[in-house]
Design a protein around this motif. Structure first.
Motif, PDB file in Angstrom:
ATOM      1  N   LEU A  93       0.841  -0.845   0.459  1.00 47.01           N
ATOM      2  CA  LEU A  93      -0.128   0.402   0.214  1.00 47.01           C
ATOM      3  C   LEU A  93       0.767   1.288   0.209  1.00 47.01           C
ATOM      4  N   GLN A  94       1.967   1.201   0.788  1.00 49.23           N
ATOM      5  CA  GLN A  94       2.829   2.539   0.905  1.00 49.23           C
ATOM      6  C   GLN A  94       3.031   2.861  -0.312  1.00 49.23           C
ATOM      7  N   GLY A  95       4.012   1.956  -0.799  1.00 48.89           N
ATOM      8  CA  GLY A  95       5.099   1.789  -1.843  1.00 48.89           C
ATOM      9  C   GLY A  95       4.421   2.191  -3.172  1.00 48.89           C
ATOM     10  N   ALA A  96       3.355   1.610  -3.276  1.00 51.14           N
ATOM     11  CA  ALA A  96       2.404   2.471  -4.661  1.00 51.14           C
ATOM     12  C   ALA A  96       1.771   3.636  -4.278  1.00 51.14           C
ATOM     13  N   THR A  97       1.226   4.147  -3.348  1.00 51.00           N
ATOM     14  CA  THR A  97       0.314   5.196  -3.349  1.00 51.00           C
ATOM     15  C   THR A  97       1.275   6.699  -3.021  1.00 51.00           C
ATOM     16  N   GLU A  98       2.829   5.961  -2.353  1.00 52.22           N
ATOM     17  CA  GLU A  98       3.430   6.918  -2.412  1.00 52.22           C
ATOM     18  C   GLU A  98       3.918   8.093  -3.594  1.00 52.22           C
ATOM     19  N   PHE A  99       3.990   6.857  -4.455  1.00 53.28           N
ATOM     20  CA  PHE A  99       4.504   7.314  -6.369  1.00 53.28           C
ATOM     21  C   PHE A  99       3.351   7.587  -7.122  1.00 53.28           C
ATOM     22  N   LEU A 100       2.170   6.588  -6.921  1.00 58.95           N
ATOM     23  CA  LEU A 100       1.226   6.579  -7.658  1.00 58.95           C
ATOM     24  C   LEU A 100       0.482   8.211  -7.675  1.00 58.95           C
ATOM     25  N   PRO A 101      -0.563   8.732  -8.141  1.00 61.20           N
ATOM     26  CA  PRO A 101      -1.088  10.684  -7.751  1.00 61.20           C
ATOM     27  C   PRO A 101      -2.320  10.053  -6.585  1.00 61.20           C
ATOM     28  N   ILE A 102      -2.057   8.765  -6.041  1.00 54.75           N
ATOM     29  CA  ILE A 102      -3.580   8.764  -5.229  1.00 54.75           C
ATOM     30  C   ILE A 102      -3.141   8.982  -3.701  1.00 54.75           C
ATOM     31  N   SER A 103      -2.212   9.428  -2.977  1.00 58.34           N
ATOM     32  CA  SER A 103      -1.767   9.873  -1.361  1.00 58.34           C
ATOM     33  C   SER A 103      -2.013   8.277  -1.020  1.00 58.34           C
ATOM     34  N   SER A 104      -0.814   8.814  -0.541  1.00 60.74           N
ATOM     35  CA  SER A 104      -0.256   7.525   0.596  1.00 60.74           C
ATOM     36  C   SER A 104      -1.094   7.271   2.392  1.00 60.74           C
ATOM     37  N   SER A 105      -0.952   8.777   2.263  1.00 62.01           N
ATOM     38  CA  SER A 105      -1.695   9.655   3.201  1.00 62.01           C
ATOM     39  C   SER A 105      -3.475   9.046   3.969  1.00 62.01           C
ATOM     40  N   GLY A 106      -3.767   9.576   2.117  1.00 63.26           N
ATOM     41  CA  GLY A 106      -5.185   9.385   2.213  1.00 63.26           C
ATOM     42  C   GLY A 106      -5.660   7.841   2.563  1.00 63.26           C
ATOM     43  N   HIS A 107      -4.802   6.932   2.031  1.00 66.16           N
ATOM     44  CA  HIS A 107      -5.056   5.377   1.543  1.00 66.16           C
ATOM     45  C   HIS A 107      -4.810   4.657   3.312  1.00 66.16           C
ATOM     46  N   LEU A 108      -2.969   5.291   4.208  1.00 66.94           N
ATOM     47  CA  LEU A 108      -3.438   4.452   4.972  1.00 66.94           C
ATOM     48  C   LEU A 108      -4.068   5.107   6.188  1.00 66.94           C
ATOM     49  N   LEU A 157      -8.408  13.914  -0.437  1.00 62.50           N
ATOM     50  CA  LEU A 157      -8.652  13.186  -2.081  1.00 62.50           C
ATOM     51  C   LEU A 157      -9.215  13.942  -3.199  1.00 62.50           C
ATOM     52  N   LEU A 158     -10.239  14.542  -3.204  1.00 60.88           N
ATOM     53  CA  LEU A 158     -10.993  14.813  -4.395  1.00 60.88           C
ATOM     54  C   LEU A 158     -10.374  16.126  -4.500  1.00 60.88           C
ATOM     55  N   VAL A 159      -9.636  16.884  -3.893  1.00 64.26           N
ATOM     56  CA  VAL A 159      -9.143  18.056  -4.023  1.00 64.26           C
ATOM     57  C   VAL A 159      -7.751  17.238  -4.736  1.00 64.26           C
ATOM     58  N   THR A 160      -7.815  16.818  -4.423  1.00 68.91           N
ATOM     59  CA  THR A 160      -6.052  15.938  -5.088  1.00 68.91           C
ATOM     60  C   THR A 160      -6.767  15.447  -6.381  1.00 68.91           C
ATOM     61  N   ALA A 161      -7.750  14.919  -6.710  1.00 66.16           N
ATOM     62  CA  ALA A 161      -8.823  15.254  -7.880  1.00 66.16           C
ATOM     63  C   ALA A 161      -8.625  16.571  -8.571  1.00 66.16           C
ATOM     64  N   GLY A 162      -8.835  17.168  -8.129  1.00 69.59           N
ATOM     65  CA  GLY A 162      -9.110  18.438  -8.588  1.00 69.59           C
ATOM     66  C   GLY A 162      -8.010  19.095  -9.347  1.00 69.59           C
ATOM     67  N   LEU A 163      -6.408  19.375  -8.346  1.00 63.83           N
ATOM     68  CA  LEU A 163      -5.221  19.335  -8.756  1.00 63.83           C
ATOM     69  C   LEU A 163      -4.845  18.286 -10.246  1.00 63.83           C
ATOM     70  N   LEU A 164      -5.129  17.177 -10.068  1.00 61.55           N
ATOM     71  CA  LEU A 164      -4.422  16.587 -10.700  1.00 61.55           C
ATOM     72  C   LEU A 164      -5.043  17.487 -12.538  1.00 61.55           C
ATOM     73  N   GLN A 211       2.649   8.594 -23.017  1.00 61.00           N
ATOM     74  CA  GLN A 211       1.710   8.327 -24.398  1.00 61.00           C
ATOM     75  C   GLN A 211       0.177   8.813 -23.432  1.00 61.00           C
ATOM     76  N   ARG A 212       0.160   8.608 -22.007  1.00 64.78           N
ATOM     77  CA  ARG A 212      -1.044   8.975 -21.374  1.00 64.78           C
ATOM     78  C   ARG A 212      -1.306   9.929 -20.050  1.00 64.78           C
ATOM     79  N   SER A 213      -2.593   9.958 -19.995  1.00 64.26           N
ATOM     80  CA  SER A 213      -3.129  11.212 -19.188  1.00 64.26           C
ATOM     81  C   SER A 213      -2.846  10.545 -17.735  1.00 64.26           C
ATOM     82  N   LEU A 214      -3.682  11.900 -16.312  1.00 64.07           N
ATOM     83  CA  LEU A 214      -3.488  11.800 -15.178  1.00 64.07           C
ATOM     84  C   LEU A 214      -5.285  11.474 -15.294  1.00 64.07           C
ATOM     85  N   LEU A 215      -6.200  11.508 -16.126  1.00 67.85           N
ATOM     86  CA  LEU A 215      -7.144  11.539 -16.122  1.00 67.85           C
ATOM     87  C   LEU A 215      -7.829  10.065 -15.127  1.00 67.85           C
TER      88      LEU A 215
END
Length: 272
Positions: free
Chosen positions: A12-27, A123-130, A246-250
């Motif tokens: 969980l930490q390894g994935a969410t630290e680098f994917l733009p989906i928030s490690s702190s939120g998931h923890l 997490l909704l703020v993260t979505a808005g930023l992306l 080649q792909r977006s953050l959507l």
């Protein structure tokens, strides 16, 4: 904590630290949703060190090049002569806001850090930023043309990740997109900028861990957490950089929006 929980939290930490989906939120959210115990200080500290190892190994050439260029610049009394040396000083500058914000808002951040409602909302703020970063993206800037203002603004976006649920990688990538970098360059700089922040957080937690003692009794599960966080983190860095060529953050924005909205409704209606 069981071995299975150690593996789960490391992944969980390894994935969410680098994917733009928030490690702190998931923890905060996943253990609460799954009925697991909230990760203790030991696990969080070791998981942070695992993700630090992942980024250092993956970007070893970059880190070495930046470090040696900075030292050459200091030796030659021309610290901004090379792109790599300027990049090193931009990383230093970009790390300052997170330190200032952490000290200034320490009590408030601690008060909301374990709140599922806060994590879901951010997490909704993260979505808005992306989404905003994708909307404003031009891709006209690059690291060779990077300015002090670019470094400071991306650093300010990194400070937002002190709030649980705001992704550090997501906010800094969005900041890079707003400053004109393409997705891959913004992500690459985001990971490099994150090294001091991850190192600082990990060392702070390890210091607290050593002060509390009782590390030896959990050596096995902590080792498993460290290894799984490092391996997963390395894989996710490679995945995201390949994806963003080649792909977006959507898709990540959509995920944060759906998971954040679900968690907000669940904890707002059924738990509060």
């Amino acid at each position: 904590m069981s071995i299975l929980e150690a593996i789960f939290l490391g992944i969980l930490q390894g994935a969410t630290e680098f994917l733009p989906i928030s490690s702190s939120g998931h923890l905060v959210l996943l253990p609460a949703l799954l009925g697991l115990n909230e990760p203790g200080l030991q696990v969080i500290a070791i998981a942070h060190l695992g993700t630090l190892l992942a980024v250092l190994v993956y970007f070893f050439t970059d880190v070495w090049g930046i470090a040696t260029a900075v030292l050459r610049g200091l030796r030659d009394r021309d610290p901004f002569a090379e792109t790599e040396s300027r990049l090193g000083w931009f990383i230093v500058l970009g790390s300052v806001p997170v330190v200032i914000f952490a000290l200034a808002f320490q009590d408030f951040l601690e008060s909301i850090f374990s709140s599922p409602l806060a994590a879901a909302s951010f997490l909704l703020v993260t979505a808005g930023l992306l989404l905003f970063g994708e909307y404003k993206r031009s891709g006209l800037n690059n690291l060779e043309k990077m300015s002090w203002l670019d470094g400071l603004i991306v650093g300010l976006f990194q400070a937002l990740a002190l709030f649980p649920g705001i992704s550090r990688s997501g906010s800094t990538i969005a900041g890079g997109l707003l400053r004109g970098f393409n997705r891959e360059v913004a992500a690459r700089y985001s990971f490099l900028l994150g090294i001091p922040a991850i190192l600082g957080a990990g060392l702070l937690e390890v210091a607290k861990l050593l002060a509390e003692g009782d590390v030896a009794s959990q050596a096995l599960v902590l080792s498993i957490t460290f290894i799984t966080a490092a391996i997963t983190g390395y894989a996710c860095i490679h995945f995201l950089l390949s994806w963003l060529k080649q792909r977006s953050l959507l898709p990540f924005a959509l995920y944060c929006m759906v998971f954040g909205s679900f968690s907000l409704v669940y904890f707002g209606l059924f738990v509060s």
